[in-house]
Design an enzyme around this catalytic site. Sequence first.
Site, PDB file in Angstrom:
ATOM      1  N   HIS A 101      71.287   4.329  53.585  1.00  0.00           N
ATOM      2  CA  HIS A 101      70.724   3.196  52.868  1.00  0.00           C
ATOM      3  C   HIS A 101      69.951   2.305  53.832  1.00  0.00           C
ATOM      4  O   HIS A 101      70.365   2.121  54.982  1.00  0.00           O
ATOM      5  CB  HIS A 101      71.826   2.378  52.195  1.00  0.00           C
ATOM      6  N   GLU A 118      78.011  -1.248  52.949  1.00  0.00           N
ATOM      7  CA  GLU A 118      79.122  -0.959  52.043  1.00  0.00           C
ATOM      8  C   GLU A 118      80.402  -0.659  52.816  1.00  0.00           C
ATOM      9  O   GLU A 118      80.391  -0.515  54.046  1.00  0.00           O
ATOM     10  CB  GLU A 118      78.770   0.219  51.133  1.00  0.00           C
ATOM     11  N   HIS A 176      75.901   9.184  56.049  1.00  0.00           N
ATOM     12  CA  HIS A 176      77.255   9.396  55.542  1.00  0.00           C
ATOM     13  C   HIS A 176      77.249  10.320  54.334  1.00  0.00           C
ATOM     14  O   HIS A 176      76.215  10.570  53.718  1.00  0.00           O
ATOM     15  CB  HIS A 176      77.896   8.059  55.157  1.00  0.00           C
ATOM     16  N   ARG A 196      68.413  10.187  49.792  1.00  0.00           N
ATOM     17  CA  ARG A 196      69.131  11.465  49.823  1.00  0.00           C
ATOM     18  C   ARG A 196      68.470  12.351  50.869  1.00  0.00           C
ATOM     19  O   ARG A 196      67.280  12.672  50.775  1.00  0.00           O
ATOM     20  CB  ARG A 196      69.093  12.113  48.443  1.00  0.00           C
TER      21      ARG A 196
END
Length: 323
Positions: A101, A118, A176, A196
């Site tokens: 991200h 996150e 990740h 992605r």
Amino acid sequence: MYLLKFEPILKTTLWGGEKIIPYKRIASALHNVGESWELSGVRGSESVVADGPWAGTALPELIAEERERLVGRKIYERFGTEFPLLVKFIDARQDLSIQVHPNDELARRRHGSQGKTEMWYVIDADEGARLRSGFARQVTPDRYAASVADGTLTELLREYEIHRGDLFFLPAGRIHSIGAGSLIAEIQQTSDITYRIYDFNRRGADGKLRELHTELAKEAIDYTVLPDYRTRYTPQPNAATRLVACPYFTTSLCDLDRPLTLDCTKLDSFVAAICVEGSGTLAADGGEGLPIHAGETVLVPAAAGSLRIDPAPRIRLLTSCIE
């Protein structure tokens, strides 16, 4: 104001499993539910109040009406009617794609959005379940791109076997992937921007390979190598154990078999209370208790001066706010 529950927003996915529906104790005929968005201000997927006087009201409308009483003065001044966190449960029947991200600067420049930092709290994991976080050795941007092209990217990443209670903090830029057999609570910035990178050559419902964002990710990735990407903590029974503190959220774990009252008078922030195990009741400022069980999330307004947690007989609760 009083404590608020919201309707879950269930997301079916290619990799989703069958754990979320029974975990949340809800009635649904959906299958392959990969995510339940518990608190969301993401445009097009805004949470809606489940019951009480505000039933049917979308979260941005509620913030517009209650302003700092709901989210806190500084948070309202900064974010307006956009709720700044996205809270979700994730059930991975298959490995998720390897992804990254963007940070705030890159997300604003490319998408007019905030970035996505996150954290993951492992609620449960099948035997042998694993996830990937960060690089295992130093990698250049060109080596990263070449490894995607030749299918060797997974060989460059750090992989962990996971167990209940494991914790991972993922700042924007960290590569990740959640692995099969994982049931996870995720707390993140309000952003749905995902690059992605690699998807194990899977095909979507249309039979086509899913879109990859390899080049977009190249600039977004933080190539720093750390010795360990897990977040270590020591649980404190019947107390609030701080797990993560960053500019975007502060999250604690309350693992209780007796009542605990949290002082919120100096917080100037809402609290998202996420029940990951057990059951009990929550009460603000000595008011009537609201039942909560595993798989439910309650929004505690910033106007609340205290939050009492009563386990029945045991509860494991994540509390997240913005300090």
